[in-house]
Structure formats: C-alpha cells, structure tokens
Design an enzyme around this catalytic site. Sequence first.
Site, PDB file in Angstrom:
ATOM      1  N   ASP A  13       0.803  -1.115  -0.118  1.00  0.00           N
ATOM      2  CA  ASP A  13       0.060   0.034  -0.184  1.00  0.00           C
ATOM      3  C   ASP A  13       0.921   1.067  -0.044  1.00  0.00           C
ATOM      4  O   ASP A  13       1.926   1.010   0.387  1.00  0.00           O
ATOM      5  CB  ASP A  13      -0.873   0.005   1.255  1.00  0.00           C
ATOM      6  CG  ASP A  13      -1.870   1.068   1.061  1.00  0.00           C
ATOM      7  OD1 ASP A  13      -2.598   1.523   0.207  1.00  0.00           O
ATOM      8  OD2 ASP A  13      -2.210   1.729   2.266  1.00  0.00           O
ATOM      9  N   ASP A  15      -0.285   4.861   0.939  1.00  0.00           N
ATOM     10  CA  ASP A  15      -0.683   5.842   2.118  1.00  0.00           C
ATOM     11  C   ASP A  15      -0.250   5.114   3.633  1.00  0.00           C
ATOM     12  O   ASP A  15      -1.072   4.095   3.684  1.00  0.00           O
ATOM     13  CB  ASP A  15      -1.859   6.672   2.059  1.00  0.00           C
ATOM     14  CG  ASP A  15      -2.057   7.524   1.147  1.00  0.00           C
ATOM     15  OD1 ASP A  15      -0.952   8.331   1.043  1.00  0.00           O
ATOM     16  OD2 ASP A  15      -2.791   7.487   0.200  1.00  0.00           O
TER      17      ASP A  15
END
Length: 259
Positions: A13, A15
């Site tokens: 991922d 963020d």
Amino acid sequence: MADRKPIESWLTDMDGVLIHEGVPIPGAEAFLKRLRESGRPFLVLTNNSIYTARDLHARLRRMGLDVPVENIWTSALATAQFLNDQRPAGSAYVIGEAGLTTALHDIGYILTDHEPDFVILGETRTYSFEALTKAVRLINNGARFIATNPDNVGPSVEGDLPATGSVAALITAATGKKPYFVGKPNPLMMRAGLNAIGAHSETSAMIGDRMDTDVLAGLEAGMRTFLVLSGVTRPDDVDRYPFRPSQVVDSIADLVDLV
C-alpha cells in the site's frame, strides 16, 4: 510461515506504508531501492482513484521515492480492467477524476449520460448534487452500479474527507442498489495486480497499514501479509479482528532485509 515458499514478489500500500501526509516514511526509500535492485516484481497499490499512475509517479518522485509508472496499481486501473473483461467497449456515466476517466478512455469506454451500461463512482473533491441526482436516476433506469473502492473517508491535512464508500451509501439509500466495489479489500484488485506483474499469490506478500482493507485483501488473495504500524491500525486494534496478518512490524524499514 516456515512452510511458506520464499517471497518472490511484493505488493505494498502507499499511504501509511510508504508516505504519510506527503512525507516519506523512514525506510521507504531503502525498501523501494532494494526492490528495484533485486529485480523482483512489485507493485505500489492505492485505493484512491483520483490520480493516474503517471501523476502518482511524479508525486512520489518529488518526495524522493522512485516508483516506475508500470509499478503503480490503482483502484481506477483495476476497475477499468474489470469492466474490459466483463463488458468490452461499453459505456459509463462517471463521477470521478482523471485517474478514473483516463483509465476508462484507455480501454475504449464511452463516457456518457445517455443510457450508459454502468454508473461508476470514484473519488473527487467536487461531488455535486446534480451529478449524484443523475447517477441515481440512471441506476433506477437500469445502469449497473460500480464503485472503485469502499473507503468511507480519505485523509487530508485538515482531517478526514468523505470518500467513495460514503457517497456510494448515499446512492444506495436513494436507489436500493448496492455497488460492486472493485478496490481493496476485494481480492480481485490483488489478483489482477499479481497477474499484471506475472506473480503468484503463494510466493507474494502484501504490506499494508489497515487490517480491514490491506491485510484482508492480501489474506483472501492467498498472500503472506505484513501489517505496519506507521498508518491507521494501532497495536491494540489487531486482536479485534477475526483474522491476523502473517507478521506485525513497526514500519517498512523492518522489511528491507527481507527483499
């Protein structure tokens, strides 16, 4: 974990794992550098459908993180691929930004408000009552409802913002129709990403900062999962879920030596 095959491919991922509020998380640059030098397939994932992969490449580069365009996988790209597989050369009414509209144009979709095959909802900072009303009426007239991701809120410097999941709930309340969510935690996004880089779930790992999206999606896609505590999920939150990640670490810096 001792019985698992070595990790040959990585999905992570963005963020909360690589960056936080526009600043690289310590260890992110080293992790990405190690991935590039190793030659192992990898993808940086985001449920956010606002930006194109080229936009995100430029944004990350300004932060000092070098992620090639082809190594970025967004919910907009996953949505476009899903639609291309399901109904090639279709039509859609879209509420979203360039990341979504560009992905749909690239697969040959016609964007229209005249009897579209689909209503597709993504993130935008300019949700309008007029656009939402049109979406409701099109869905009531038979258009199929697709949403890029189920995230209810998104981050900003000022605080949380309503995101796709919240707006989808409004449309569902008005139409009685629930959308098909393409992004995490739907393992479809993960499997499509793995296919894009020629990777296999049994030799791949997913890194995320959220139990309810990243870890769940990786788990359901059959991958090894690493939860980092540099984002949303706190240590006390882990035991509240009926599933667990393969490993919990403080940050991406703890995973550099595994590449």
